[in-house]
Each structure stands twice: as structure tokens, then as C-alpha cells.
Design an enzyme around this catalytic site. Sequence first.
Site, PDB file in Angstrom:
ATOM      1  N   SER A 292       0.826  -1.213   0.000  1.00 16.56           N
ATOM      2  CA  SER A 292       0.000   0.000   0.000  1.00 16.56           C
ATOM      3  C   SER A 292       0.852   1.251   0.000  1.00 16.56           C
ATOM      4  CB  SER A 292      -0.901   0.022   1.233  1.00 16.56           C
ATOM      5  OG  SER A 292      -1.644  -1.159   1.290  1.00 16.56           O
TER       6      SER A 292
ATOM      7  N   ALA B 215      -2.147  -9.566  -2.663  1.00 15.77           N
ATOM      8  CA  ALA B 215      -1.556  -8.909  -1.491  1.00 15.77           C
ATOM      9  C   ALA B 215      -2.072  -7.483  -1.392  1.00 15.77           C
ATOM     10  CB  ALA B 215      -0.036  -8.911  -1.607  1.00 15.77           C
ATOM     11  N   CYS B 216      -2.021  -6.963  -0.188  1.00 11.89           N
ATOM     12  CA  CYS B 216      -2.409  -5.589   0.095  1.00 11.89           C
ATOM     13  C   CYS B 216      -1.664  -4.650  -0.863  1.00 11.89           C
ATOM     14  CB  CYS B 216      -2.041  -5.278   1.540  1.00 11.89           C
ATOM     15  SG  CYS B 216      -2.632  -3.714   2.117  1.00 11.89           S
ATOM     16  N   PRO B 217      -2.256  -3.662  -1.478  1.00  8.11           N
ATOM     17  CA  PRO B 217      -3.619  -3.153  -1.255  1.00  8.11           C
ATOM     18  C   PRO B 217      -4.684  -3.740  -2.188  1.00  8.11           C
ATOM     19  CG  PRO B 217      -2.467  -1.656  -2.708  1.00  8.11           C
ATOM     20  CD  PRO B 217      -1.523  -2.804  -2.423  1.00  8.11           C
TER      21      PRO B 217
END
Lengths: 375, 75
Positions: free
Chosen positions: A78, B13-15
Site C-alpha cells: 500500500s 496482497a495488500c492493497p
Amino acid sequence: MAVNKWTAAKVARKVIDNEELFILDVRNHDAFEDWKIEGHKFEYLNIPYFELLDGVEEVLPKLPTDKDVLVVCAKEGSSVMVAEMLSEAGLEVAYLEGGMKSWSSYLEPIKVADLENGGELYQFVRLGKGCLSYMVISEGEAAIIDAVRFTDLFTNFAKEKGVEIKHVFDTHLHADHISGGRNIAAATGATYYLPPKDATEVVFDYTALTDGLNVKIGASQIDVNALYSPGHTIGSTSFVIDNKFLLTGDILFIDSIGRPDLAGLAEDWVGDLRETLYSRYRELAEDLVVLPAHFMIIDELNKDGTVARRLGDLYKENHGLNIKDEEEFRRTVTDNLPPQPNAYEQIRQVNMGKITPDNDEQTEMEIGPNRCAVR
Amino acid sequence: MNITKTLDAKGLACPMPIVRTKKAMDTINSGEVLEVLVTDKGALNDIPAWAKSGGHIVLEQKTEEDVLYFYIQKA
């Protein structure tokens, strides 16, 4: 603008060198409140990445242009996404490689002192988790105390120094992090010591670490003396090294003292803790330098990044050593304790050899801040 | 519970699980339910936190054989 990638090692230097940094932490609010990268001069902004999926415009005015901006998340993904969005908006930013996961694992070896005849004492500072491990080196040999689970780091360090690891100690059965002691001993042929009173349930062989045990390291025969000092656990044992350093394990920290409840017996052990802190340690030389197994807050770090303080100074400054009334002491260390460390019961099981989780599971167990102390 | 749509975000996987969840949410109507399957453990906290920030309701969540299931009702 470019997106830069920073390693945990680079962030560690910023912490130790007291530099400025602006951290945009894009984990969810609970995770940020629980645990973050601590630095004396760090500033923070916490906006979860999932609130930025439609764009970063609302964040732009909140980011400084005169200092480095580091985007941080749990594992990296992220933070890369957000860093790229900020970059497209014209900012130069960096993200933390491996996220908080790599921050939790990073160790910075720092020399505490030169010992007699060319010996050296190193402290391995695990900034993200507040763990401190030690290596005593003296002409060809080494001893390790309270190693964390990254065994390669210790064996490689010993190789670089040209020393053979002969003794591996754990001051107690740890509840907040997974010990690397047993694996290091297995990999190097060293002897692994544990206090027998903490080891009643362990399922592997070990050598008993008892009061008065003495080993000598290397040609210059650096003294490592064991001192039984119960209270955090019933087996907790300290070390006096070279008659100059007192390794206190989880009994005494710089700005706090050990908590007696992580093995489930606060009421029983509070008397032992009092005895150790107010009698046993009192009888030691005030000039001993205390080297604990943990720090809780970044203010406990010295200028060079080490965590170390003269015993006599701690008797003046550490609140936990200055509670005259026994009943008040009892209340302090049994009531209002901070939350227990993440997965501490499972971590104890791992350290007893009862369960053997894989590396990812071990990483998950160790996520979060250190919570071994009472302030 | 009436499931309007299912999103399989296993292995991502994130995000990405949240990015895909958000896109899938955009395709259903208010009051309808999206089922999301994820294996990334970060979703355990992030999906409920994301849902809350958008006013959506997580009706149910469960774990079966390392797969996380979320049932999210659109606001």
C-alpha cells in the site's frame, strides 16, 4: 517525480542520528495507534491507504516540502501505491521497503565498549520492537545473551569478527519475542543455557543457568558471571560482565522496571521482584553500567543509539527503584498493567519448543510494540 | 442472506484486496451484499475499517482453511 525506496537500516540511522523525518503512515488507525516508527524528531500523519483510493489531493497540503517524506504501511504494497500517487502529483517521496514487517525485524549492532585486552561488547538494538541482544567478544571466542530469532545476523557478525560462538544465554524464558538462542547454539555447536526454573516445560535439552555460574570468554578470559535475580519470571538471571556491566534482562530497564505477570503469576512474584531490585542489585557496585534486554520508549536511547546507564544513576532516577512503601510497590506492578504483548502465550510455547511456526507466522506473532515493563 | 456478487481476491496482497473490493462495491446497489474471499491477513482489520469509513456494514465474517470471508452490505 521519483519514488525512492528506503531500507529499515536507513530509517534506523535517522532515528539514531536524531534527524527529522515526516512519516505518512497509511495503515489503519488502530494499527498506527498501537505501534509506529518512533523517532525524536519524527512527525506523523496517519491516513489509511483505503481512504486514498480515489486520489491523494486531500493529503497534499498536509505534507511538508522541506523535509523527507516516508510512506509506511504494514508490508509495503500500500505504501508503494500511495507513494506512486504522490509522485504523480509532483512530490518526491520514499516508501519503506518491507513495511513495518521489516522495521520489526531490523537490528543495528552498536559497540557499547572495548573490554580488556582487545575484547568488545556489542549491543544489537532492535528499534522496531525494543529488543536488545548482546555479544561479548574476546580473542577468538564469543558469548551471546538474549539473542532474537534472526540467527544469521549473529552468526555472520561472529564470522566477520573471526570469533567462534561458544556460549548462548537467555536471561529468562521470553514472552514478547522469539528467542534465537537455541538455533544459534545448534548451528554453531555452542552451549545453550536457560534458567531451570523457567524451563520446567521446555521440550529440548539445555544447560542449567544458575546463580554463580561463571564462564570465561577467549584468551583474555572476559568474565561472565550469572546472578539469580527473579521477579519478571521465577528463573530470571542477570549477568555481570568484566566486572563493569550488569545485564539485567527484563528485570530493570532505563526508565521502568520488569512486570511480573507475563508467566501468569504476578501476585506470587512481586516479592521476588522487590527483593531483586531493592536488595540484590543494591548490593552491587554503583558504577556498573546497566544493559537491559529491552527499551520501551525512544527517550531511553543514548546519543550513540545504545541503551545503557550507570546503576547508581538509575537508583536516583528510575521511579520503579524509588517506591519506599512495599504495598504501593505491589500495587504499582500488579494493578493497571499495560496490555500484554501480542501473542505472548504462543511466543512462550515457541520458546519452550512446543510449537514450531513457520517464518511468516513468527513474524505475525512478534508484530507490535514491546510491553515488558511497568512505568 | 442474499449474496448479490462474489469477489475472489484470494492470493492478492495488500492493497489489491481493498482496491478490488471497492470496485466491486461500485457495481452493486445500496442494500445489496458483496461476498469477498481473501487470503491476505491484513484484510482482517483493513476490510472492516474500510467498510466503516464508507458507511458499509460487515454483516458477517469468518475464516475457513486460511481463507477469510466477508459479507458486506452496501450503504
